[in-house]
Enzyme design. Structure first.
Site, PDB file in Angstrom:
ATOM      1  N   SER A 184       0.822  -1.207   0.000  1.00 49.01           N
ATOM      2  CA  SER A 184       0.000   0.000   0.000  1.00 49.01           C
ATOM      3  C   SER A 184       0.858   1.260   0.000  1.00 49.01           C
ATOM      4  O   SER A 184       0.589   2.219  -0.730  1.00 49.01           O
ATOM      5  CB  SER A 184      -0.931   0.011   1.219  1.00 49.01           C
ATOM      6  OG  SER A 184      -1.843  -1.050   1.168  1.00 49.01           O
ATOM      7  N   ARG A 234       1.441   4.313  -2.869  1.00 48.61           N
ATOM      8  CA  ARG A 234       1.138   5.699  -2.510  1.00 48.61           C
ATOM      9  C   ARG A 234       2.343   6.617  -2.670  1.00 48.61           C
ATOM     10  O   ARG A 234       2.200   7.753  -3.110  1.00 48.61           O
ATOM     11  CB  ARG A 234       0.604   5.756  -1.070  1.00 48.61           C
ATOM     12  CG  ARG A 234      -0.853   5.297  -0.957  1.00 48.61           C
ATOM     13  CD  ARG A 234      -1.241   4.998   0.488  1.00 48.61           C
ATOM     14  NE  ARG A 234      -2.675   4.821   0.665  1.00 48.61           N
ATOM     15  CZ  ARG A 234      -3.334   3.705   0.366  1.00 48.61           C
ATOM     16  NH1 ARG A 234      -2.679   2.678  -0.154  1.00 48.61           N
ATOM     17  NH2 ARG A 234      -4.632   3.625   0.560  1.00 48.61           N
ATOM     18  N   SER A 257     -13.591   2.747   4.068  1.00 46.47           N
ATOM     19  CA  SER A 257     -12.692   2.278   3.012  1.00 46.47           C
ATOM     20  C   SER A 257     -11.519   3.219   2.875  1.00 46.47           C
ATOM     21  O   SER A 257     -11.681   4.386   2.506  1.00 46.47           O
ATOM     22  CB  SER A 257     -13.440   2.181   1.670  1.00 46.47           C
ATOM     23  OG  SER A 257     -12.524   1.952   0.614  1.00 46.47           O
ATOM     24  N   ASP A 298      -7.807  -7.370   4.997  1.00 50.43           N
ATOM     25  CA  ASP A 298      -6.918  -8.168   4.147  1.00 50.43           C
ATOM     26  C   ASP A 298      -6.340  -9.370   4.878  1.00 50.43           C
ATOM     27  O   ASP A 298      -5.853 -10.314   4.239  1.00 50.43           O
ATOM     28  CB  ASP A 298      -5.769  -7.305   3.610  1.00 50.43           C
ATOM     29  CG  ASP A 298      -6.210  -6.411   2.470  1.00 50.43           C
ATOM     30  OD1 ASP A 298      -7.249  -6.702   1.840  1.00 50.43           O
ATOM     31  OD2 ASP A 298      -5.517  -5.412   2.202  1.00 50.43           O
TER      32      ASP A 298
END
Length: 436
Positions: free
Chosen positions: A22, A26, A164, A315
């Site tokens: 992630s 980013r 989210s 996850d």
């Protein structure tokens, strides 16, 4: 590619956690917006981050890979309309973040993905972006996603109907790339890598002092830096942690794991289940907590997983399901309907695999309950990964407790997030081999 995992006596050793997926995606996006020379270390060289890297270069970014490092180069020209469709492969994170970025940049582009990504819903991002002023066309809320040059409104406020981190980050990136401010109200706290990264580069992020979940990102100039270090991926470490817990006479150290409180809720759950886990050498790296995780074999007990923590362990639920399969009693997981719109319908994929492991369980529309066993399991049928990397890795870990072996079909997908999975797990004592 099919992989087979066989019974393991014990796991021991020390590994370095691979870079966070992630954060890898980013920092590529935010670093490209900064338009500076920057060296990124710890980048996860996997399919998903590489898809985002390639998409950024298609719109004019200048990103190169040099060995284990990624180099962002300052460019003279602004972002451009790509000459071809932007292919995000299997990366839902990459697609949702890029939709926000490109909407804010005010350029035309069409985003596509592989067959799995093309089935995943993007309406949760498209709807609020349209309210912000973006012009977006889609295939009934799925890719291909066509973004048409438009103007993003300032001081936009959005109350998220579901928690989210990807939606939140997409809207923040749309606002940031269009030089606007935004306020987002989230129903439950979600991963905050984007906000932390903005703060690290000098941006202004304000969190409400009450429990309203209000986050405001002001239009402020970010300050470039020469380097950025990516901490280890907690989601990857989770497979090692659970593998060690369910093995006998095992002790493993996982170094440099990201311990962002909005990300590592699985540790809290496992400790509630009785896990022997210790955190050492804690430090802050680029505004992200990190540390070394010491794990020992443990007798686990089933629990009712607190529903408010689910958004932060979404996850990790596939591998949590494996821990629950070898815990005493029943583990109940609810408020997890988000699992049905991941790379696969993960609730059904977990259930399908557990049936073949002969693990008692019951699925709900928003969750699953699992009654564990202390026995070794005999598995006669192959496990279907459903083209989902986390399903594949989770059931390979279950092979530790098999009397014969567990064969998981179609494991090529593991390369989207954890390309070194097989070698790392084998280095501490697992027995994972490629089979036809």
């Amino acid at each position: 590619m099919n992989l087979t995992s066989t019974n393991t006596n014990s796991l021991n050793g020390e590994i370095i956690c691979p870079g966070d997926k992630s954060i890898s995606q980013r920092i590529l996006i935010l670093g490209s917006l900064l338009n500076c020379d920057m060296e990124i270390s710890g980048f996860l060289d996997a399919n998903d981050p590489n898809s985002t890297l390639n998409a950024l270069n298609e719109i004019g970014a200048s990103i190169k890979k040099s060995g284990s490092k990624v180099i962002l180069c300052k460019r003279e020209l602004p972002f451009i309309k790509p000459s071809q469709n932007l292919d995000l492969g299997n990366s839902g994170t990459g697609m949702r973040l890029m939709i926000g970025l490109i909407s804010g940049l005010g350029i035309n582009a069409t985003l596509v993905g592989d067959s799995s990504l093309s089935k995943r819903p993007m309406s949760r991002v498209i709807k609020p972006l349209k309210e912000m002023g973006a012009k977006i066309q889609s295939n009934e809320g799925k890719s291909p996603i066509e973004i048409i040059e438009s103007n993003i409104s300032s001081e936009f406020e959005y109350k998220m109907p579901i928690a989210s981190a990807q939606v939140k980050s997409s809207l923040i990136l749309a606002s940031l790339s269009s030089n606007n401010s935004i306020t987002i109200i989230e129903p439950k706290i979600t991963r905050d890598h984007t906000e932390r990264m903005i703060e690290y580069f000098g941006g202004s992020v304000t969190h409400s002092n009450d429990e309203s979940g209000r986050i405001t990102v002001d239009n402020s100039k970010l300050t470039s830096k020469d380097s950025y270090e990516i901490v280890g991926d907690f989601s990857s470490a989770a497979f090692v942690i659970v593998a060690t817990l369910i093995s006998k006479e095992s002790k493993v150290v996982i170094k440099n794991v990201g311990l962002n409180p909005s990300r590592c809720g699985l540790l809290e759950i496992l400790v509630l289940m009785g896990a022997n886990i210790e955190i050492r050498n804690q430090k802050i790296i680029c505004n992200e907590e990190s540390g070394d995780i010491f794990v020992k074999s443990s007798y686990l007990n089933g629990i009712d997983v607190p529903e408010d923590i689910i958004p932060n362990i979404i996850d990790e639920i596939p591998i949590l399901s494996i821990a629950a399969s070898f815990a005493k009693g029943t583990t109940s997981i609810k408020n997890a309907s988000e699992l049905r719109v991941k790379e696969s319908d993960r609730l059904e994929a977990i259930s399908d695999g557990l049936k073949k492991l002969n693990i008692r369980h019951e699925t709900f529309e928003d969750g699953i309950s699992i009654t564990g066993t202390n026995n070794l399991i005999a598995v006669d049928e192959e496990i279907n990964s459903f083209d989902d990397h986390r399903i594949a890795m989770s059931f390979l870990v279950a092979g530790i407790r098999s009397v014969n072996n567990i064969k998981v079909r179609n494991c090529k997908n593991i390369e989207t997030s954890f390309p070194g999975f097989k070698d790392i797990m084998n280095s501490i004592g697992m027995k994972i081999d490629e089979k036809n």
